[in-house]
Design an enzyme around this catalytic site. Structure first.
Site, short mmCIF file in Angstrom:
data_model
loop_
_atom_site.label_atom_id
_atom_site.label_comp_id
_atom_site.label_asym_id
_atom_site.label_seq_id
_atom_site.Cartn_x
_atom_site.Cartn_y
_atom_site.Cartn_z
CG ASN A 121 -2.28 -0.96 0.67
OD1 ASN A 121 -2.90 -1.30 -0.10
ND2 ASN A 121 -2.43 -1.44 2.36
CG ASP A 130 -8.43 -1.67 -2.36
OD1 ASP A 130 -7.79 -1.61 -1.54
OD2 ASP A 130 -9.19 -0.57 -3.03
CD GLU A 156 -2.62 -6.95 6.43
OE1 GLU A 156 -2.46 -6.87 7.31
OE2 GLU A 156 -3.73 -6.10 6.42
#
Length: 377
Positions: A121, A130, A156
């Site tokens: 990220n 994503d 996650e």
């Protein structure tokens, strides 16, 4: 159009078509046609109007049912990955636990999360993150069976529920999942790996305790370097799990060498060996015994690989001979596995390999020679 507004529109359409249908029906019953009227064009027109109103009402009701089904599914589904969500998992697991309590069917779960996902990220942005989550989910689903259920536990972290599956079977499935994820390359982020913890539910165990044991196994997998699968080693008898047998290898804490990874893998080797012996002794052959043997060989191969890395690091002078012994033991294990093709297993040969070759000859014998080098390190 938002889902709630769509449902409102469908409801209003259903009510309106119902009122029209009722009005048409009232007009029809007030003016029942006589036989002579059957050919009256006005009566034919009324019949056709009534039929159209009925069809419109049925279509509106069908659309309403579809909208309600979609709403119910949306409430139980993770929007990003399409997996079930945490609320559904808690309800579904409770039902499976209740069903397992009525019999001896084993049930296991696999808890996994993505390794270094925060780094993905931070480096590529949340949109890429994503896409990585969706890609990993596709890889995991490709390995799951029709009876398994996959849910997003949070962030996650995901859980796969595996009904009618022992710890050995679930651990082998987890390894297949891990390899499938590692083999997939995602755009921009490249190769992404996962760490997995596996636990079979024990008798009278709560969902919280069951997941906690899987989470502890997951933590050990991360401590070993990530991209690993670990099974829960807690002592306890689960539904469908192997009961104690007179053919049991007992781990002695005095055998510990002080290196956490080697000690843990030695204990796991004992547990897997006992699972294999129990499956043979209790007649659960050939499918389950083959699963136990496959899992044992996979663990032995991983253990030898990790042990050799450590021995190279500490400068063990007899490394070449030790690695050669590893190769001999692994080859013998695979030979025994190939011989397990009939309706029964050669229990004396397998017991001799586990007790004499693997435990007495290796763990209690040649392994103890390098302990002093670990202490110096």
């Amino acid at each position: 159009m938002p889902l709630a507004l769509s449902i409102l529109v469908v409801l209003l359409a259903s009510l309106l078509s119902g009122l029209l249908g009722a009005l048409a029906a009232g007009l029809w019953y007030r003016r029942r046609p006589r036989p002579a009227d059957l050919i009256d064009p006005d009566c034919q027109h009324q019949l056709e109007a009534l039929a159209r109103a009925r069809e419109a009402s049925e279509r509106a009701n069908a659309e309403l049912r579809r909208a309600l089904d979609q709403l119910e599914r949306t409430a139980a589904t993770d929007r990003l990955t399409g997996t079930w969500n945490r609320r559904w998992l808690e309800d579904g697991a409770a039902q499976l636990i209740a069903a397992a309590g009525r019999g001896d069917a084993p049930i296991s779960l696999i808890l996994y999360d993505l390794d270094h996902f925060k780094r993905v990220n931070d480096s590529f942005g949340h949109e890429v993150g994503d896409e990585v989550l969706k890609s990993v989910t596709e890889a995991v689903r490709s390995q799951l069976r029709a009876s398994d259920a996959l849910a997003r536990w949070g962030g996650e972290e995901f859980i796969a529920l595996c009904p009618a599956t022992t710890l050995a079977g679930a651990t082998i499935l987890a390894e297949k999942i891990r390899q499938a994820v590692e083999a997939r390359v995602t755009p921009q982020a490249g190769v992404v790996t996962i760490s997995l913890g596996v636990a079979q539910r024990q008798e009278k165990e709560s969902l919280e305790g069951w997941i906690r044991r899987a989470d502890e196994a997951l933590y050990r997998a991360k401590a070993r370097g990530r991209n690993q699968t670990e099974a829960s080693l807690d002592v306890g008898v689960a539904a469908g799990e192997d009961r104690p047998s007179f053919l049991t290898l007992v781990w002695d804490p005095a055998l510990a060498c002080g290196e956490a990874r080697i000690d843990h893998q030695h204990q796991e080797l004992y547990r897997l060996s006992n699972g294999l012996l129990a499956s043979i002794n209790q007649g659960r052959y050939p499918e389950e015994t083959k699963l136990h043997m496959q899992l044992l060989i996979a663990h032995v191969a991983q253990h030898f690989h990790d042990e050799e890395d450590i021995l190279i690091r500490v400068g063990y002078p007899h490394f070449a001979a030790h690695a050669q012994e590893h190769g001999r033991l692994l080859a013998k294990a695979k030979t025994l596995q190939q011989q397990m093709g009939g309706d029964s297993a050669d229990l004396p040969a397998i017991l001799g390999f586990l007790a004499l070759d693997l435990v007495k000859g290796h763990i209690l014998g040649s392994d103890r020679d390098y302990y002093k080098y670990l202490a110096q390190d």
